[in-house]
Design a protein around this motif. Structure first.
Motif, PDB file in Angstrom:
ATOM      1  N   LEU A  80       0.810  -1.218   0.000  1.00  0.00           N
ATOM      2  CA  LEU A  80       0.000   0.000   0.000  1.00  0.00           C
ATOM      3  C   LEU A  80       0.841   1.266   0.000  1.00  0.00           C
ATOM      4  O   LEU A  80       0.388   2.324  -0.414  1.00  0.00           O
ATOM      5  N   ASP A  81       2.066   1.148   0.495  1.00  0.00           N
ATOM      6  CA  ASP A  81       2.887   2.339   0.665  1.00  0.00           C
ATOM      7  C   ASP A  81       4.294   2.121   0.120  1.00  0.00           C
ATOM      8  O   ASP A  81       5.269   2.487   0.760  1.00  0.00           O
ATOM      9  N   GLU A  82       4.406   1.532  -1.073  1.00  0.00           N
ATOM     10  CA  GLU A  82       5.713   1.213  -1.646  1.00  0.00           C
ATOM     11  C   GLU A  82       6.580   2.430  -1.919  1.00  0.00           C
ATOM     12  O   GLU A  82       7.793   2.352  -1.888  1.00  0.00           O
ATOM     13  N   THR A  83       5.956   3.576  -2.198  1.00  0.00           N
ATOM     14  CA  THR A  83       6.743   4.765  -2.504  1.00  0.00           C
ATOM     15  C   THR A  83       7.328   5.411  -1.252  1.00  0.00           C
ATOM     16  O   THR A  83       8.273   6.170  -1.328  1.00  0.00           O
ATOM     17  N   ASN A  84       6.762   5.105  -0.115  1.00  0.00           N
ATOM     18  CA  ASN A  84       7.237   5.657   1.148  1.00  0.00           C
ATOM     19  C   ASN A  84       7.532   4.489   2.075  1.00  0.00           C
ATOM     20  O   ASN A  84       6.746   4.162   2.947  1.00  0.00           O
ATOM     21  N   VAL A  85       8.676   3.850   1.872  1.00  0.00           N
ATOM     22  CA  VAL A  85       9.005   2.637   2.610  1.00  0.00           C
ATOM     23  C   VAL A  85       9.195   2.971   4.084  1.00  0.00           C
ATOM     24  O   VAL A  85      10.085   3.729   4.465  1.00  0.00           O
ATOM     25  N   ASP A  86       8.317   2.409   4.885  1.00  0.00           N
ATOM     26  CA  ASP A  86       8.346   2.620   6.332  1.00  0.00           C
ATOM     27  C   ASP A  86       9.368   1.660   6.941  1.00  0.00           C
ATOM     28  O   ASP A  86       9.240   0.440   6.791  1.00  0.00           O
ATOM     29  N   PRO A  87      10.384   2.161   7.625  1.00  0.00           N
ATOM     30  CA  PRO A  87      11.394   1.279   8.217  1.00  0.00           C
ATOM     31  C   PRO A  87      10.788   0.241   9.157  1.00  0.00           C
ATOM     32  O   PRO A  87      11.274  -0.881   9.242  1.00  0.00           O
ATOM     33  N   GLU A  88       9.704   0.596   9.834  1.00  0.00           N
ATOM     34  CA  GLU A  88       9.069  -0.355  10.748  1.00  0.00           C
ATOM     35  C   GLU A  88       8.500  -1.548   9.980  1.00  0.00           C
ATOM     36  O   GLU A  88       8.561  -2.685  10.446  1.00  0.00           O
ATOM     37  N   VAL A  89       7.954  -1.305   8.799  1.00  0.00           N
ATOM     38  CA  VAL A  89       7.428  -2.400   7.976  1.00  0.00           C
ATOM     39  C   VAL A  89       8.579  -3.295   7.529  1.00  0.00           C
ATOM     40  O   VAL A  89       8.483  -4.523   7.599  1.00  0.00           O
ATOM     41  N   VAL A  90       9.668  -2.700   7.104  1.00  0.00           N
ATOM     42  CA  VAL A  90      10.828  -3.475   6.651  1.00  0.00           C
ATOM     43  C   VAL A  90      11.381  -4.317   7.799  1.00  0.00           C
ATOM     44  O   VAL A  90      11.656  -5.515   7.628  1.00  0.00           O
ATOM     45  N   ILE A  91      11.514  -3.730   8.967  1.00  0.00           N
ATOM     46  CA  ILE A  91      12.011  -4.468  10.131  1.00  0.00           C
ATOM     47  C   ILE A  91      11.081  -5.626  10.470  1.00  0.00           C
ATOM     48  O   ILE A  91      11.532  -6.746  10.732  1.00  0.00           O
ATOM     49  N   SER A  92       9.773  -5.358  10.450  1.00  0.00           N
ATOM     50  CA  SER A  92       8.800  -6.405  10.763  1.00  0.00           C
ATOM     51  C   SER A  92       8.868  -7.554   9.762  1.00  0.00           C
ATOM     52  O   SER A  92       8.830  -8.728  10.146  1.00  0.00           O
ATOM     53  N   LEU A  93       8.971  -7.216   8.485  1.00  0.00           N
ATOM     54  CA  LEU A  93       9.095  -8.261   7.467  1.00  0.00           C
ATOM     55  C   LEU A  93      10.379  -9.059   7.650  1.00  0.00           C
ATOM     56  O   LEU A  93      10.379 -10.281   7.512  1.00  0.00           O
ATOM     57  N   CYS A  94      11.452  -8.387   7.982  1.00  0.00           N
ATOM     58  CA  CYS A  94      12.717  -9.085   8.225  1.00  0.00           C
ATOM     59  C   CYS A  94      12.585 -10.061   9.389  1.00  0.00           C
ATOM     60  O   CYS A  94      13.074 -11.192   9.317  1.00  0.00           O
ATOM     61  N   GLN A  95      11.908  -9.643  10.450  1.00  0.00           N
ATOM     62  CA  GLN A  95      11.702 -10.529  11.596  1.00  0.00           C
ATOM     63  C   GLN A  95      10.924 -11.774  11.186  1.00  0.00           C
ATOM     64  O   GLN A  95      11.251 -12.882  11.599  1.00  0.00           O
ATOM     65  N   ILE A  96       9.904 -11.583  10.360  1.00  0.00           N
ATOM     66  CA  ILE A  96       9.098 -12.711   9.889  1.00  0.00           C
ATOM     67  C   ILE A  96       9.946 -13.644   9.033  1.00  0.00           C
ATOM     68  O   ILE A  96       9.934 -14.855   9.219  1.00  0.00           O
ATOM     69  N   TYR A  97      10.702 -13.083   8.096  1.00  0.00           N
ATOM     70  CA  TYR A  97      11.498 -13.912   7.195  1.00  0.00           C
ATOM     71  C   TYR A  97      12.586 -14.676   7.973  1.00  0.00           C
ATOM     72  O   TYR A  97      12.852 -15.840   7.695  1.00  0.00           O
ATOM     73  N   ILE A  98      13.200 -14.036   8.943  1.00  0.00           N
ATOM     74  CA  ILE A  98      14.205 -14.698   9.763  1.00  0.00           C
ATOM     75  C   ILE A  98      13.570 -15.818  10.570  1.00  0.00           C
ATOM     76  O   ILE A  98      14.110 -16.924  10.676  1.00  0.00           O
ATOM     77  N   ALA A  99      12.386 -15.558  11.155  1.00  0.00           N
ATOM     78  CA  ALA A  99      11.685 -16.571  11.929  1.00  0.00           C
ATOM     79  C   ALA A  99      11.332 -17.795  11.061  1.00  0.00           C
ATOM     80  O   ALA A  99      11.339 -18.920  11.537  1.00  0.00           O
ATOM     81  N   GLU A 100      11.034 -17.560   9.789  1.00  0.00           N
ATOM     82  CA  GLU A 100      10.702 -18.660   8.880  1.00  0.00           C
ATOM     83  C   GLU A 100      11.925 -19.540   8.605  1.00  0.00           C
ATOM     84  O   GLU A 100      11.801 -20.757   8.431  1.00  0.00           O
TER      85      GLU A 100
END
Length: 102
Positions: A80-100
């Protein structure tokens, strides 16, 4: 999905306030917070949709075992907000990917 013309209604504000107050209790009511945020998502202004997906994702990731559902909300927030990359979203996604992986 809400349109950009969706106004901020008293119901929307009330749902956000209720979610906030449920989260401040000694033992936060996760199911109630989730219900409020999901209901708010259905009536939110388009500008708020990404942040609500992020909030729901954080709630699910940190307070439940629903990691896949959390990932879906984080990914939706990012789309929804690709043009304004929110660092919190990136961090959260990284946590999910690492957990996987681990």
């Amino acid at each position: 999905m809400a349109s950009s013309a969706t106004p901020i209604t008293p119901e929307y504000v009330a749902l956000l306030r209720l979610a906030h107050s449920l989260g401040k209790e000694a033992i936060p009511r996760v199911a109630g917070i989730r219900a409020c945020l999901e209901a708010a998502l259905s009536i939110c202004p388009a500008d708020d949709e990404a942040i609500l997906h992020l909030e729901i994702g954080n709630l699910l990731f940190h307070r439940t075992s629903e990691k896949q559902k959390a990932k879906e909300h984080f990914e939706r927030a990012h789309r929804l907000d690709e043009t304004n990359v929110d660092p919190e979203v990136v961090i959260s996604l990284c946590q999910i990917y690492i957990a996987e992986v681990f």
